[in-house]
Structures are given as C-alpha cells and as structure tokens.
Motif scaffolding. Structure first.
Motif, PDB file in Angstrom:
ATOM      1  N   SER A 550       0.820  -1.205   0.000  1.00 33.72           N
ATOM      2  CA  SER A 550       0.000   0.000   0.000  1.00 33.72           C
ATOM      3  C   SER A 550       0.858   1.261   0.000  1.00 33.72           C
ATOM      4  CB  SER A 550      -0.932  -0.005   1.217  1.00 33.72           C
ATOM      5  OG  SER A 550      -1.678   1.187   1.274  1.00 33.72           O
ATOM      6  N   ALA A 551       1.863   1.292   0.887  1.00 37.18           N
ATOM      7  CA  ALA A 551       2.739   2.463   0.960  1.00 37.18           C
ATOM      8  C   ALA A 551       3.590   2.586  -0.302  1.00 37.18           C
ATOM      9  CB  ALA A 551       3.627   2.371   2.193  1.00 37.18           C
ATOM     10  N   THR A 552       4.054   1.446  -0.814  1.00 31.93           N
ATOM     11  CA  THR A 552       4.876   1.463  -2.026  1.00 31.93           C
ATOM     12  C   THR A 552       4.088   2.033  -3.199  1.00 31.93           C
ATOM     13  OG1 THR A 552       6.074  -0.477  -1.222  1.00 31.93           O
ATOM     14  CG2 THR A 552       6.282   0.036  -3.567  1.00 31.93           C
ATOM     15  N   LEU A 553       2.853   1.582  -3.351  1.00 23.14           N
ATOM     16  CA  LEU A 553       2.011   2.106  -4.440  1.00 23.14           C
ATOM     17  C   LEU A 553       1.752   3.601  -4.263  1.00 23.14           C
ATOM     18  CD1 LEU A 553      -0.527  -0.836  -4.835  1.00 23.14           C
ATOM     19  CD2 LEU A 553       1.163  -0.082  -6.518  1.00 23.14           C
ATOM     20  N   GLY A 573       4.291  -3.303 -16.155  1.00 19.67           N
ATOM     21  CA  GLY A 573       5.324  -4.347 -16.115  1.00 19.67           C
ATOM     22  C   GLY A 573       5.089  -5.310 -14.970  1.00 19.67           C
ATOM     23  N   ALA A 574       4.732  -4.775 -13.802  1.00 21.34           N
ATOM     24  CA  ALA A 574       4.476  -5.639 -12.640  1.00 21.34           C
ATOM     25  C   ALA A 574       3.244  -6.510 -12.866  1.00 21.34           C
ATOM     26  CB  ALA A 574       4.299  -4.782 -11.388  1.00 21.34           C
ATOM     27  N   ASP A 588      -4.267  -5.062  -6.265  1.00 25.63           N
ATOM     28  CA  ASP A 588      -3.723  -3.819  -5.705  1.00 25.63           C
ATOM     29  C   ASP A 588      -3.128  -2.938  -6.797  1.00 25.63           C
ATOM     30  OD1 ASP A 588      -4.466  -4.555  -3.156  1.00 25.63           O
ATOM     31  OD2 ASP A 588      -2.552  -5.492  -2.688  1.00 25.63           O
ATOM     32  N   LEU A 589      -2.470  -3.563  -7.755  1.00 24.49           N
ATOM     33  CA  LEU A 589      -1.895  -2.794  -8.872  1.00 24.49           C
ATOM     34  C   LEU A 589      -2.995  -2.151  -9.706  1.00 24.49           C
ATOM     35  CD1 LEU A 589       0.918  -5.286  -9.992  1.00 24.49           C
ATOM     36  CD2 LEU A 589       1.265  -3.066  -8.890  1.00 24.49           C
ATOM     37  N   LEU A 593      -3.726   1.753 -10.402  1.00 32.28           N
ATOM     38  CA  LEU A 593      -3.830   2.234 -11.781  1.00 32.28           C
ATOM     39  C   LEU A 593      -5.101   3.056 -11.983  1.00 32.28           C
ATOM     40  CD1 LEU A 593      -2.600   2.104 -14.647  1.00 32.28           C
ATOM     41  CD2 LEU A 593      -3.926   0.008 -15.011  1.00 32.28           C
ATOM     42  N   LEU A 594      -6.204   2.585 -11.395  1.00 28.24           N
ATOM     43  CA  LEU A 594      -7.473   3.311 -11.518  1.00 28.24           C
ATOM     44  C   LEU A 594      -7.381   4.706 -10.908  1.00 28.24           C
ATOM     45  CD1 LEU A 594     -10.016   0.471 -10.741  1.00 28.24           C
ATOM     46  CD2 LEU A 594     -10.036   1.914 -12.774  1.00 28.24           C
TER      47      LEU A 594
END
Length: 898
Positions: A550-553, A573-574, A588-589, A593-594
């Motif tokens: 969550s923090a990374t995103l 890519g992920a 989560d990705l 993105l949304l």
C-alpha cells in the motif's frame, strides 16, 4: 403516626420532669425512652414525625459523651481502650453504650440542625479520643476464629459513620481543636502504622481524609503550632526504610492530604512540608514502589501522585519565562494568543519530583503514571507545556533515555510527544531532532518503530512537516535505510529469513515506507528528491510483499505526478510479470492504476506503455478460472476473487477509454474489443463446446434486469456458471454506458501488515484478510464514489444516448452464443433472449444507432449468431433481426454487404 404521637408525649413528659430528677434517674428515663424510639424508627423506614428531634439529639449525644469520658477518666491507655470497647458493644445486660451509639448514629443522618446539636454536645472531641485509642492500641482479644466479630464490625461502622457526618462540617472540625487528639492521631499514623490496629487502618484514613477536606483557618493554625506536619515527615522518613512500600504509601497519603487540602485557605502547611524535605520524602517513598505487583498499593501510590500533580499549581507567583519560538510553525499557531485557564504551573519543586521519578525509574507503572500526570498538567493549561519545557525541559530529557523504558512506556511517551503537535498545534523542533537521532541510531528497534510512527502521525497533520523532515535529513535517512533493505530483499528473493520476518525489522520497513509515502504526498519537491536519489528501482522491490504494498504504491503514485510514463511502465510491467497465484498483487496494482487514470493526462502514457494489451493479458491468463467446479490452481482462489479481478481489469480499460478519442480509436482499430470478447469467453463460465442445441419454446421470459435481481437478490437457485455470466454481462453493460469505472461491487480487503495503527495494536491475528464480498449490482452510481469523473449519471439522464463504448456491445453479442450450458437449455435460452432484448433497448434511439455506426456490430451479429439469425424458429431470430434492421436503417457496413 399514632406511635410517633405517643413517643412525642412521652418525651414532653421527660422534658418537664427532667429538672426535678436527680442525674441518675434523668439518665435512666432517657435510656428507657430510646428502645421504643429506635423501634418506631425502624418500623417507619427512617421517616419520622418527631418535633423535638434536635433536643433529643442533644440529650443523647451529651449522655454518650459523658459515658465515654467516664470510661476514659484516669485509666491507662490500654485499659481505657478495653473499657470503650465494652461500653460500645452489645454484650450482656450492659447495653446502654450501644443504645446511645445506635441512637446517635441514626440521628446523625437526619438534617443539618440535628447534626449541629450533636456537634455542640462535645461528641466530636470524645469520639476522636476513641479513634486514637482504637487505632493506636490494638487489642489481642478476638473471636474464636481469629477474625473480627460481627458486633465489632457493626460498632465500627456506626462509630465511623458518625465521625464522617460530624467532621465533614467545619463546625465539627473546630470542635476537635478543644482537645489535642487530632494532631496526635495524624502523628500516630506517620509513626505507628506498622504497629497499629490493622482493622482500624482504613477507617482512620477515611476519617482523617474527611477532616482534611473540611479544614478551617483555625485548624491549620493549630496544626502548624503543634509542628504536626514537621513531626509527621520526620517519622515517615524513619518508616520509609522499615515497612513495606504499600504501607508507607498509605500512611504518607494521609499526611499529604492535609498539605494539599489546606492550600486554598493557607500556604502554611505546604511551606512547613517543603521546609522539612517533604518532596525528598515523597521521591524516596515513590521510588520504593518500583517492582510492586500489579494493584499492590496502587490506590495510595496513585493518590500520592495525583496530589503531587495538583501541588504543581500551588504557588504564590506566576512563573515568568521567555522562550525562543523556533520557526517554521503551523499556520494557526500563535504563542501570543495561547489559551490560558489560570491553572498554570507555579511549583517547580513538586514537578521536579515527578520528573526525577521518570528519570530514575524503569518501572512500567510508575513511568506510565508520570506521563499521565504530565498530560493532565498540559490539559489544565496550554501554557504549562511551554513553562515546563523552557525551564526543566522534561520531554527533552526524557527523549534521551526513552529507549531504556519498557515498551508500553515508549508507546505512551511518543503519544504524548505527538499530542504536542496534534493538540497544542506546536512544532517542538528540538524534541523532534532528538527523536530523529533515536531513529538514526536504532539502538532499540521497537523504540525506533514507535518514534517513527509518532513522526508519521505528525506528517499526516500538515504538509509543513514534509518540508521540516526533508530539511532535517530524515527523508534522506529513510531512503538510505530503504535502499539497504531493498537490496537485502532482492538477494533473499524466494528464501525465508527468520530475523527479518519474525522481528521488528519487517514492521519497521513498513512504517518507513509509509513515512516516505506521507512525505511525498502533495510534495513534488520530495518526490523529485526520491527520484534523484535513484530510489525508484529499489522502491519497486517492495511491491511483492503485501505488508509493504500500500505504501509502495502510494510512493509510485506520487512519482506519476512528475513522470506518468515511468509510473505506467512500472505498474504494467508488474502486472504482466505477476504469476497466476499473485491475485492480490494484481488487484492492488489495478486499484492503484485506476486512481492514476482519473487524470486524463495519464491516458496517453497508459496507451504507450502497452497498458491495454497488459490488462487484456490478465484476462488471457485466467482461462478456465471460472469453471464449475473449479480446477487446478484456481480451485484454491475462490470465484469471488476471480470475478473481482475481472471487474477491476475491465474498470481499468474503461477508465483509460473515458473521454479519450485517441485511446478509443486505438482500442477499436487494433481489434482489442474482439480480443476482450475472446478472453472473456474462455474464462470457463461461457459455453465453448460446439453448436447450440435445437431451440426450445420458452415457458417464461424475463428482462435482463429481472435476471440480475433473481440471480443475486432472491431465493431462486441459480447455477454458479450463470451467476458468473450475468456478472460479466453486467460489467459490460456499464462499460457500454461509460460508467463501469465508477461502480463499486466489492468490499475492500484489509491488507496483511505487521504494523498496527496508533489506536489498534491487536497483534497479527487481527490482520487476517477479510473475504471479498459482493455488493448488489445496480444502475445508480454508488453515493460513496467520489465524483472525480464528472456527473455522468445526470448527463445520461438528460439525453437519450446511452452508448459510450459501442465496441462493448459487440463483446456482449460475441458472448451471446456462449450463454449456454448442457442440462440448462431452458434457462440458457431465456438469458440469451433477455440479453438480446437488452441490446435492442440500447440501440433504440437514433442517437444510439449513430454511435454504433462503424462499430462492426452488424458483422458481429451475422458471424457470431449465424445459427439464430438464419433459423426463423429460433427464439433469438426475431429480436436479432430487429437489432439488425435498426442498425441497417442507419448505415450498411461494406463487410455486411459482402
């Protein structure tokens, strides 16, 4: 009433005869009157009608006082004590003393005038002598079982209640001064606590505390003249080394009560206390309480600490300090207008005791109580923080040693530091520098973690902290630490490291990432710092672990503000490199993105980063995922999660197409709608095994909306394959209308994390994943969805055009022949007819048909539904023909003519 009237006449007769009777006879007549009086009282439940009750109270109290003095007169203390016990208890025929005591006990609970008569009888001084003897000279004689008898307990309760009722009045305290037993009893509690009567300790404490609260100017002068506090302190110094800590706390709290309660009237006793090393005594006593078992002595220790906290505001003059306010400060902070209640700290000596306890002790309870006391003092008056920090610097000093304290104390301390910012709206720069040094040294990982959580909470309060913590070097420090941890994670990929997983390191990594995320939110400058440090490749490494994700995103989303292409490249890519089992990573990705696709500026970067192909590849990878029953890896995933992934994938595509002609043209021109239909058709819930069966005559027909309600909101049993198909068709229907990216059908999962929030530190068992649950599909936009995309719902209601993405209609038509399952022919035909009717309603208006021109829908109908289109007896033939005719009347496509 009759009984009270008779008693009233009897007492009047007694009054008339009393002057003519000898004392012995007068006493006997009064004693004879009391039993029927008590009986009437008991029978009337305490409600009496007795006009001469004040006179009766006076007579009975005087007689009781006389009897007490007669039993004490000329006798040694122990003999006098035994005589008092015999007088007041119900033993044998001699019950006169008990009768008098019970009568006074009941009369003392009536009204103020009656109480004044009792006090004026001389009873307060007499009972104080009794209490002194009962407390100071314990009797060896007890009942057979070694316990205090029931009669003893009843006598004690009545005696104590009478004293409490008398001594809570100032008149009652003034009457005590006629004798010298008050100061004697106070000194006795400070010198004989370990030798006194055990059963009288608590009652004596209650009585003395009541007297303390009713002190008068005369009583204070009396105690001062007798050097009462001075002698008590001297005796307590001797006791402090010889008796248990909980006992010396109990004795000391009584003396301290007189000091604290007298201050509003006179500072004399406080001055006497201070001049005779009273604070050093308290420090010695409190430090002796280290290591006590939980709740042992706690009430009296807490009472001492509470009184000591109150004494910090006892002083004649206001403290005058001038501090240097270090800037920057929060916009709404203004020291000149700092609110003051008048309860400011005036007694630094008292506070130094509290401060010294924290500095010298590592006891969890003691340290915790000191922090509570400081929080209370700050709450009394905002100025108290500044008065203390600019003189004694308690928090500044505590920060240097906090890592030596027990973990709960560390948590409590940093919450107190946090409150300086959150509650006082002040930025304590010097304290924050020391907290930052703690994080840098990382001597105790738990302390580092707690300190970082504190700074994280501050950072979320105001963007100012993004600048403060960048300029102080904290951001650079965190990036360096995260780079180091990322390298470790990269080297250990696929292996288990117990030291990292089971200790505080993983939790610390999660909080560091959250801190960096908070520092970059809304701060382009900090995001540029992160990029210039070359951290982007290292931040990506943390995506794989759910507790960091969550923090990374959030960090990567801030990166998109300065470089959409780099963000899209990382996320797409992920997504493409994720494995079939990494379902939560994909979800989560997609959600991240949304959030970014809400900005139209991101759409071009999404397209050029192969975003459309990337999302469609997710659908391709789910081939057979919705089979019933599920098989392979998908069996362990759950069909709800699979549908959720399909939903967010289609949402992402819809969001990227939203109001973007370039992306829409790209998607249509490259045949990606056809690819989408193919991928959706291979999910496993659609029919892929040959031609349709011979059409049936339908027993009933339902609309597409009725199918939605029946499938999800009624008790009618629906096969799983059909429910899944309806879900996907519902997604496509919203995609057609351009509203899919605004829908919300799934509850948010609670991600796994090792890091608990400030108010929720329940441990790992509280962090289990919540199962995904459906929300009812509907055509109205959910009220909770932010209107970041514009008010589309109102837009469509105003016009008659309901088609935004015509290619999605073609996808529905391509899936139409696959809405079939062996053994469910009737149901299959019915849902197919419902979908065709729904498509027909979509192209009903001229504006809709204009939008559909060039979409290839006519060709799709012919190629995908040949069997139904050519067979006039097929239930779908007529509705498909109508759709075809409506579109053909608008324009005939060249490929259709061929």
């Amino acid at each position: 009433t009759l009984q009270w009237e008779i008693l009233g006449r009897q007492f009047v007769e007694y009054e008339q005869m009393a002057p003519f009777l000898i004392p012995e006879e007068q006493q006997r007549r009064l004693l004879d009157f009391l039993p029927p009086f008590l009986k009437a009282w008991e029978q009337s439940a305490g409600v009496i009608v007795f006009p001469n009750i004040q006179l009766l109270a006076s007579e009975v109290s005087k007689l009781l006082t006389k009897e007490i003095k007669r039993n004490l007169n000329g006798k040694p203390a122990e003999e006098a004590r035994l005589a008092l016990e015999q007088l007041l208890q119900q033993k044998g025929e001699a019950e006169d003393g008990c009768l008098l005591l019970k009568s006074v006990y009941l009369l003392s609970q009536t009204d103020m005038r009656t109480m004044c008569n009792i006090i004026g009888s001389g009873l307060p001084a007499a009972l104080m002598q009794c209490l002194y003897l009962f407390f100071t000279f314990p009797l060896k004689k007890t009942s057979d079982d070694g316990e205090t008898s029931e009669d003893d307990t009843q006598t004690q309760e009545m005696l104590v209640k009478i004293m409490l009722n008398m001594y809570r009045e100032e008149q009652g305290v003034e009457e005590l001064l006629a004798a010298d037993k008050l100061q004697s009893l106070i000194i006795a509690t400070a010198s004989l606590w370990n030798q006194c009567s055990h059963s009288w300790k608590v009652p004596t404490g209650r009585v003395l505390r009541t007297i303390s609260k009713a002190q008068t100017k005369n009583s204070i002068v009396y105690l001062q003249a007798m050097d009462c506090i001075k002698i008590a302190i001297q005796n307590l110094f001797k006791l402090a080394d010889t008796i248990p800590a909980c006992d010396v706390c109990e004795a000391s709290s009584i003396v301290l009560c007189f000091v604290k309660d007298s201050y509003p009237i006179s500072s004399a006793l406080l001055t006497e206390f201070e001049n005779n090393d009273g604070y050093q005594l308290l420090l010695k006593i409190i430090l002796r309480c280290e290591g006590l078992q939980q709740n042992e002595g706690d009430p009296y220790l807490d009472e001492i600490l509470d009184m000591l906290t109150c004494l910090t505001t006892c002083g004649k003059t206001e403290l005058k300090v001038s501090g240097n306010i270090v800037h920057p400060q929060l916009p709404h902070f203004n020291f000149e207008h700092t609110w003051s209640s008048g309860m400011t700290v005036k007694n630094l000596q008292a506070f130094q005791v509290l401060q010294s306890i924290f500095l010298k002790s590592n006891d969890q309870h003691l340290c915790g109580r000191i922090l509570e006391a400081i929080g209370t003092i700050w709450a009394w008056d905002t100025m108290n923080f500044f008065l203390l920090e600019w003189t004694l610097q308690p928090i500044n000093q505590f920060t240097d040693i906090i890592h030596f304290k027990p973990h709960p104390v560390q948590v409590q301390f940093f919450r107190l530091v946090e409150s300086i910012v959150l509650d006082l709206s002040y930025v304590p720069h010097e304290i924050l520098k020391k907290v930052q040094y703690l994080i840098k040294e990382n001597t105790v990982p738990f302390c580092t973690l707690t300190a970082l959580r504190c700074l994280l909470s501050m950072t979320k309060k105001d963007l100012l902290f993004s600048d403060i913590f960048r300029d102080s070097g904290l951001l650079g420090l965190l990036l360096a630490l995260l780079r180091k941890q990322a390298k470790i994670l990269r080297k250990s990929a696929g292996t288990h490291q117990p030291g990292l997983e089971e200790g505080n390191e993983k939790e610390l990594n999660a909080v560091m990432l959250k801190m960096v995320a908070a520092l970059t939110v809304g701060s382009v400058r900090n995001t540029v710092v992160l990029k210039d440090y070359g951290m982007v490749p290292y931040i990506k490494i943390f995506l794989d672990d759910e507790c960091y994700r969550s923090a990374t995103l959030s960090i990567l989303e801030q990166l998109s503000v300065i470089n959409y292409e780099e963000y899209m490249s990382i996320i797409i890519g992920a997504l493409c490199s994720s494995t079939q089992g990494e379902l939560h990573l994909k979800l989560d990705l997609l959600k991240s993105l949304l959030r970014i696709l809400e900005s139209p500026k991101s759409h071009s970067a999404f397209r050029t980063s192969s975003g459309f192909n990337g999302l469609l590849s997710l659908l391709s990878d789910m081939e057979g995922a919705l089979q019933d029953p599920p098989s392979g890896l998908w069996a362990a995933v759950g069909q709800n999660c699979i549908l959720e992934l399909v939903f967010y994938t289609l949402q992402g595509i819809t969001a990227a197409l939203h109001l973007d002609p370039v992306n829409s043209n790209f998607f249509q021109r490259n045949g990606l709608f056809e690819k989408m239909a193919e991928d959706l058709g291979s999910l496993g819930c659609f029919w892929t095994q040959g031609e349709w069966q011979i059409p049936l005559s339908l027993e009933k027909t339902r609309t597409f909306g009725e199918f939605l309600d029946a499938a999800f909101c009624s008790s009618e049993p629906f096969p799983m394959w059909l429910k899944n198909c309806i879900w996907i068709l519902n997604f496509l229907d919203h995609m057609v209308k351009g509203t899919l990216h605004l829908e919300s059908y799934f509850e948010e999962r609670k991600p796994e994390t090792g890091e608990a929030s400030r108010d929720d530190q329940e441990g790992p068992q509280a962090q289990e994943e919540h199962p995904v649950a459906f929300k009812r599909p509907g055509n109205k936009l959910p009220a909770s969805v932010p209107r970041l995309w514009g008010n589309l719902e109102e837009k469509w209601e105003m016009g008659d055009c309901t088609i935004v993405h015509p290619g999605a209609v073609c996808v529905m038509v391509r899936l139409l022949p696959k809405l079939y399952k062996e053994g469910h022919s009737q149901l299959s035909q019915e849902i197919q007819c419902a979908v065709v009717d729904h498509i027909q309603s979509l192209v009903k208006s001229e504006k809709s048909r204009q939008v559909m021109c060039g979409s290839g829908l006519l060709s799709t109908i012919i190629t995908s539904c040949q069997h139904a289109f050519r067979n006039e007896s097929h239930p779908l033939h007529l509705p498909l023909t109508r759709v075809f005719e409506k579109l053909a009347s608008q324009a005939i496509e060249p490929d259709v003519l061929r």
